[in-house]
Design an enzyme around this catalytic site. Structure first.
Site, PDB file in Angstrom:
ATOM      1  N   ASN B   4       0.539  -1.473   0.641  1.00  0.00           N
ATOM      2  CA  ASN B   4      -0.086  -0.184  -0.183  1.00  0.00           C
ATOM      3  C   ASN B   4       0.638   1.615  -0.093  1.00  0.00           C
ATOM      4  O   ASN B   4       1.420   1.778   1.012  1.00  0.00           O
ATOM      5  CB  ASN B   4      -0.757  -0.104   1.584  1.00  0.00           C
ATOM      6  CG  ASN B   4      -1.593   1.559   1.359  1.00  0.00           C
ATOM      7  OD1 ASN B   4      -1.611   1.734   0.799  1.00  0.00           O
ATOM      8  ND2 ASN B   4      -3.156   0.846   1.672  1.00  0.00           N
ATOM      9  N   VAL B   6       0.951   4.148   1.013  1.00  0.00           N
ATOM     10  CA  VAL B   6      -0.137   4.769   2.068  1.00  0.00           C
ATOM     11  C   VAL B   6       1.103   4.355   3.029  1.00  0.00           C
ATOM     12  O   VAL B   6       1.435   5.110   4.176  1.00  0.00           O
ATOM     13  CB  VAL B   6      -1.585   5.097   2.648  1.00  0.00           C
ATOM     14  CG1 VAL B   6      -2.139   5.620   4.119  1.00  0.00           C
ATOM     15  CG2 VAL B   6      -2.533   5.338   1.891  1.00  0.00           C
ATOM     16  N   GLU B   7       1.385   3.072   3.477  1.00  0.00           N
ATOM     17  CA  GLU B   7       2.308   2.681   4.668  1.00  0.00           C
ATOM     18  C   GLU B   7       3.435   2.415   3.617  1.00  0.00           C
ATOM     19  O   GLU B   7       4.237   3.315   3.633  1.00  0.00           O
ATOM     20  CB  GLU B   7       1.430   1.319   4.168  1.00  0.00           C
ATOM     21  CG  GLU B   7       0.289   1.278   5.531  1.00  0.00           C
ATOM     22  CD  GLU B   7       0.312   1.510   6.813  1.00  0.00           C
ATOM     23  OE1 GLU B   7       1.629   1.177   7.114  1.00  0.00           O
ATOM     24  OE2 GLU B   7      -0.681   1.949   7.220  1.00  0.00           O
ATOM     25  N   MET B   8       4.126   1.490   2.773  1.00  0.00           N
ATOM     26  CA  MET B   8       5.328   0.582   2.201  1.00  0.00           C
ATOM     27  C   MET B   8       5.596   1.737   1.353  1.00  0.00           C
ATOM     28  O   MET B   8       6.598   1.706   0.703  1.00  0.00           O
ATOM     29  CB  MET B   8       5.590  -0.715   3.201  1.00  0.00           C
ATOM     30  CG  MET B   8       4.874  -1.240   3.916  1.00  0.00           C
ATOM     31  SD  MET B   8       6.770  -0.559   5.329  1.00  0.00           S
ATOM     32  CE  MET B   8       6.185  -1.614   6.939  1.00  0.00           C
TER      33      MET B   8
END
Lengths: 607, 199
Positions: B4, B6-8
C-alpha cells in the site's frame, strides 16, 4: 374419419407443442435476462466513488488551509476508494457484461488515476506538513528576531531598524503568499530576503542565527507553497471523475442496449403470444367443429347400429324359421323315407296276397263242384227207381264211385283254398304290422320311452328287409347285452333307416365282393350306448369325410343331402353324436351312433 | 499493507529479496518456518509482530477520552509543546504519525552533517525511483515510541532525547529549550500502551 386420420400425427404435434413452449420460454428468458439491480448497484458504486473522490479532494483542500488537523481522512478515503475499485473489478469479472473488456479497461484507468492522485496527495502531505509547520512557526521566529533586535543594543541601529521592518514585511508577504501564491508576492519575498542578507553582516551573531532560522522558514514557505500549489493543481487535474464518468457511460450504454434488447424481445413475446392465442382459438374452433362431427357420426352410428340390430334380429328370426323349416323338411323327408320303405314292404306282401288270391280264384273257378251238381241231377232223374238205377243202369252203377272220387277231389280243393287263405291272412297281418310300425314312429316327436335297442335295429332291418334281400346283402348282427334304456325310438329308427339305406346304396355299386352289413350294439363305459353300422361298400374319400354330415352334401344322383344331415342333427338333439370312419375308397365305411345311456343304465342292466 | 503506497509502497519480490539477503532474517525465518523466506511466511511474521503493536488504552488515550487525571500536568505541558513546536504537523492522527511520508532533513541536510551516506539513506527512492522521493521516509507512529529505541532508519539516535533533538534541528528547523524537549519526551512516554492488553 378425420379424427382417425389425425391420430398418427400425435408425435409431430407434441414436438410442435414443445417447440412453441421452448420459444415462449426462450423469449420470456430474454426479456428477463438482465437483472437491472446489478446495473444500479454499479451505478451506486460509481456515485460513491465519485463522491469519495470529491471528498478526498475536499479533504486535501481542508488540509491545505488547516481545517483538517491531520491526514487520517486522506488515508481513509484512499482505503475506501481502493476497496470500492476492487469490489467493482470483481463485479465486472463476475457479472455478464457485453463490454467487459471496456469496463475492465475503464476500471484500470480509474485505478491508475486514483493511484496517480494518491501519489500526488502523498507528496502534497509531505510538502503541506512542512509548509504549515513553517507558516505556523514564522510569527514566533519573527518575534524571536525582533526580541533579539530589541533586547540587545545593536552597534548599527539603522540596520536593526531595517531588518525589523524587513522581517515584518516578509512575515506579512509570506502570509499573503500562503493565501494567494502570486508572483508579485514571491518577488517581494525574494527582495526582502535579499535585503535581509544584505543587512545580516551588520548584526550580532545571536540575531544573525535567529534571522537565519526566520529566513530559512520564509524560504521554506516560498518553496513549499509553490510545490503545494503545483501539487494541488495536478491533483485537481487527475481525471478521476472523468474516468468514473467513462465507466458510467459504458454501463449506461450497455444497460440501454440491454433494455432495448429486452424491449425488443418483449415485443417478440407479445407477437408470439398473439400468435399462440390465434392458434389456440383456431384449435378451439376446430375442436368444437370436430366435436360436432363426432356427435353427428356417433348419432349416425347409433342409428345404424339400431337398424343393424333390427336387421340381425330379423335375419336371425328368418334363419331360425328356415332352420325349423329345414328340420321339418328333414323330418318329413325321413318320414317319407320310412313311408317309402313301408309301402315297398307292403307292396311285397301284397304280391303274395295277389298270388294267393289268384290261386284261390283259379282253384275255385276250376272246382269239381260241377260234377257233384251233375251227379245230384242224375239222382234226381232217377228218384223213383233209384235203387234200380244204381244197380242196373250202367251210368247208375258208376255213380257211387264217381261221388267218392268227387268228394276226395273236393276235400283236396278245400284244403288248397284254406291253405292259400291262411297265407293271405298272414300276409295281411304282415301288412298290418308294417303299417303299425310306421304309425308307431311317425309324428311322435322326442318321445322318450323305455326300449330295447335290439328291437329298434330289428325293426329297421325289417323295414328294409325286401331291399336288402334284393341286393343280396348278408346281414350280420353283433348284439352285446344292453339294458332297457329310455330312448327316442322315432329319431333312432329314422337314423338307423337312413344309415342302412346308405349302406345298401353304397354296396349296390360293388360287384366284386360280398355285400355284408354288420350291425353292432354295445355299451361304452356303462354310460354310452353305441350302435355301429358297417358296410363293405364303396367307402368315403378322406376329403369327403368331414363333409358327409353337411347340409346339402350328397354323392347320389337323386340325393337331396338331407339324410345324414338330419341324422346328425337328430343325434345331437338327443345329446349324442354321429361319427363316420372310412379307410378310403373301396374299403367300406362305419357310421357310429353314440347316445348317452344315463346314470340309470347300470341298474337296469339286469332287467 | 506492505504494498500500500500509504504505508510501505513496496513490492513483494523486492521484499523477499531483501529479507533473504539479510543473513539474520534468513536464519530466523529458517528457524520459524519450514520453507524459509516466502511471501506467506513474511506476512505471517508481520502479522505476528503487528499483533504485539496493537496496544490501545495508553494513558494519553485515556486522557483524550476525557480522563483529565490520566496524565500529569508536566505531561500535559509536553503535549502542548508537541503541538506548539509543530511536531504534530507530521506526527498526527490516531497513531500520532504513520499516515504520511516526509523528507528526512526538511530544514537542514541531516545526511551531510552525519556523513558516511549509505544506500538506505535514499529511503523511499529505493522503491519509487522518483527523484523527489530521495531521503523521504515514512513518518513513524509515535505510539510506544519510548520502547522502540534506537531511533531512525540508521539507528543513529540512541535515546528519545537524541531523536527529539534531531527532529527539532532538521525537521522543524528550530531551536528549543532543554526544558521544552524534556517536556515533549515526558509526553511521548504517555503514548506507551498496555502491552499485555491484547485483544
Amino acid at each position: 374419419m378425420k379424427l382417425l386420420s389425425r391420430l398418427p400425427a400425435w408425435p409431430s404435434m407434441s414436438i410442435a407443442a414443445i417447440l412453441l413452449v421452448s420459444v415462449l420460454v426462450f423469449l420470456y428468458a430474454r426479456t428477463q435476462q438482465k437483472d437491472e439491480s446489478g446495473y444500479f448497484e454499479d451505478i451506486a458504486v460509481l456515485r460513491h466513488l465519485k463522491q469519495l473522490d470529491a471528498q478526498w479532494e475536499l479533504d486535501v483542500l481542508k488540509s491545505k488551509i488547516g481545517l483538517n488537523a491531520h491526514y487520517d481522512p486522506l488515508a481513509d478515503s484512499l482505503v475506501e476508494l481502493t476497496r470500492l475499485l476492487d469490489g467493482m473489478e470483481r463485479d465486472f469479472a463476475a457479472e455478464q457484461h457485453d463490454q467487459a473488456a471496456a469496463l475492465v479497461l475503464g476500471n484500470a484507468a480509474l485505478r491508475r488515476a486514483i493511484e496517480e492522485k494518491a501519489a500526488l496527495i502523498e507528496r502534497f502531505k509531505s510538502n503541506n506538513a512542512v509548509l504549515r509547520n513553517s507558516l505556523a512557526f514564522l510569527p514566533t521566529a519573527e518575534q524571536d528576531v525582533r526580541q533579539s533586535l530589541g533586547r540587545i543594543d545593536t552597534h548599527d541601529a539603522s540596520a536593526a531598524e531595517r531588518t525589523s521592518d524587513n522581517v515584518n514585511k516578509l512575515l506579512l508577504a509570506s502570509m499573503l503568499y500562503s493565501q494567494s501564491a502570486s508572483d508579485e508576492h514571491a518577488t517581494e519575498i525574494q527582495n526582502g530576503l535579499r535585503e535581509l542578507d544584505a543587512d545580516k553582516p551588520l548584526l550580532r551573531a545571536e540575531t544573525r542565527d535567529r534571522l537565519e532560522i526566520f529566513a530559512a522558514h520564509v524560504r521554506t514557505v516560498l518553496r513549499e507553497q509553490r510545490g503545494v500549489n503545483e501539487l494541488l493543481g495536478r491533483v485537481a487535474a487527475v481525471p478521476t471523475a472523468a474516468r468514473v464518468d467513462e465507466i458510467h457511460n459504458i454501463l449506461s450504454t450497455e444497460q440501454q442496449r440491454v433494455a432495448d434488447l429486452s424491449r425488443q424481445y418483449r415485443g417478440y413475446l407479445l407477437v408470439f403470444s398473439a400468435m399462440l392465442l390465434g392458434l389456440f382459438l383456431y384449435a378451439a374452433v376446430r375442436l368444437v367443429r370436430s366435436h360436432a362431427v363426432i356427435n353427428r357420426v356417433n348419432k349416425e352410428l347409433h342409428s345404424a347400429n339400431e337398424t343393424l340390430e333390427q336387421r340381425v334380429e330379423e335375419r336371425t328370426r328368418e334363419l331360425r324359421q328356415a332352420q325349423s323349416d329345414l328340420l321339418a323338411t328333414a323330418r318329413q323327408a325321413g318320414m317319407a323315407e320310412i313311408a317309402t320303405n313301408v309301402l315297398h314292404n307292403v307292396g311285397n306282401v301284397l304280391n303274395s296276397v295277389n298270388v294267393s288270391t289268384g290261386l284261390v280264384s283259379a282253384s275255385v273257378r276250376a272246382s269239381k263242384i260241377q260234377g257233384l251238381t251233375r251227379a245230384v241231377q242224375m239222382i234226381n232223374e232217377h228218384a223213383d227207381d233209384l235203387a234200380s238205377f244204381i244197380t242196373q243202369d250202367a251210368k247208375g252203377k258208376m255213380l257211387p264211385g264217381y261221388l267218392t272220387q268227387l268228394s276226395q277231389v273236393l276235400v283236396a280243393e278245400q284244403q288248397g283254398i284254406i291253405g292259400e287263405l291262411t297265407a293271405m291272412t298272414r300276409s295281411v297281418d304282415h301288412i298290418k304290422e308294417i303299417i303299425a310300425t310306421q304309425q308307431a314312429y311317425a309324428g311322435t316327436a322326442s318321445l322318450m320311452e323305455p326300449a330295447r335297442i335290439e328291437e329298434l335295429v330289428e325293426d329297421a332291418l325289417r323295414m328294409n328287409a325286401g331291399a336288402l334281400a334284393r341286393h343280396q346283402v348278408v346281414v350280420e348282427k353283433e348284439f352285446a347285452p344292453v339294458p332297457v334304456l329310455p330312448l327316442d325310438k322315432g329319431r333312432i329308427l329314422q337314423i338307423l333307416m337312413n344309415l342302412i339305406g346308405n349302406a345298401k346304396q353304397a354296396m349296390e355299386v360293388v360287384s366284386d365282393r360280398a355285400h355284408r352289413l354288420t350291425l353292432s350294439v354295445g355299451m361304452v363305459q356303462d354310460h354310452t350306448l353305441r350302435v355301429a353300422v358297417a358296410d363293405t361298400g364303396e367307402g368315403i374319400p378322406a376329403e369327403n369325410l368331414a363333409r358327409v354330415f353337411a347340409h346339402g352334401f350328397t354323392t347320389k344322383k337323386d340325393g337331396h343331402g338331407f339324410g345324414l344331415h338330419s341324422a346328425v342333427v337328430a343325434a345331437r338333439e338327443m345329446g349324442g353324436a354321429l361319427t363316420v370312419h372310412s379307410d378310403g375308397p373301396g374299403t367300406g365305411a362305419v357310421f357310429i351312433l353314440e347316445l348317452p345311456a344315463g346314470p340309470t343304465g347300470k341298474n337296469e342292466e339286469t332287467a | 499493507v506492505v504494498r500500500n503506497p500509504v504505508e510501505m509502497g513496496s513490492k513483494w519480490d523486492e521484499i523477499i529479496r531483501r529479507v533473504s539477503n539479510d543473513p539474520k532474517y534468513k536464519t530466523a525465518f529458517a528457524a520459524a518456518y519450514k520453507d524459509g523466506v516466502t511471501q506467506a511466511n513474511i506476512q505471517s511474521a508481520l502479522a505476528t509482530y503487528e499483533r504485539t503493536l496493537i496496544t490501545p488504552n495508553s494513558r494519553f488515550d485515556k486522557y483524550l477520552r476525557g480522563d483529565a487525571n490520566a496524565i500529569t500536568a508536566a505531561e500535559k505541558a509536553g503535549y502542548a509543546k508537541f503541538k506548539q513546536y509543530g511536531c504534530v504537523a507530521c506526527h498526527q492522527g490516531v497513531n500520532v504519525g504513520g499516515n504520511m511520508f516526509q523528507k528526512f532533513g526538511v530544514m537542514g541536510n541531516y545526511f551531510e552533517k552525519r556523513g558516511n551516506p549509505t544506500e538506505a539513506d535514499l529511503g523511499r527512492y529505493l522503491v519509487t525511483r522518483v527523484e523527489a522521493d530521495k531521503h523521504v521516509f515514512k513518518v513513524p507512529s509515535l505510539r510506544n515510541v519510548a520502547l522502540t529505541a534506537p531511533y531512525f532508519h540508521d539507528a543513529s539516535a540512541k535515546t528519545l532525547e537524541d531523536a527529539v533533538d534531531v527532529m527539532f534541528r532538521y525537521q522543524l528547523g528550530r531551536v528549543a529549550s532543554k526544558e521544552d524537549k524534556e517536556a515533549i519526551v515526558r509526553f511521548l512516554n504517555t503514548l506507551t500502551g498496555e502491552l499485555d492488553a491484547k485483544p
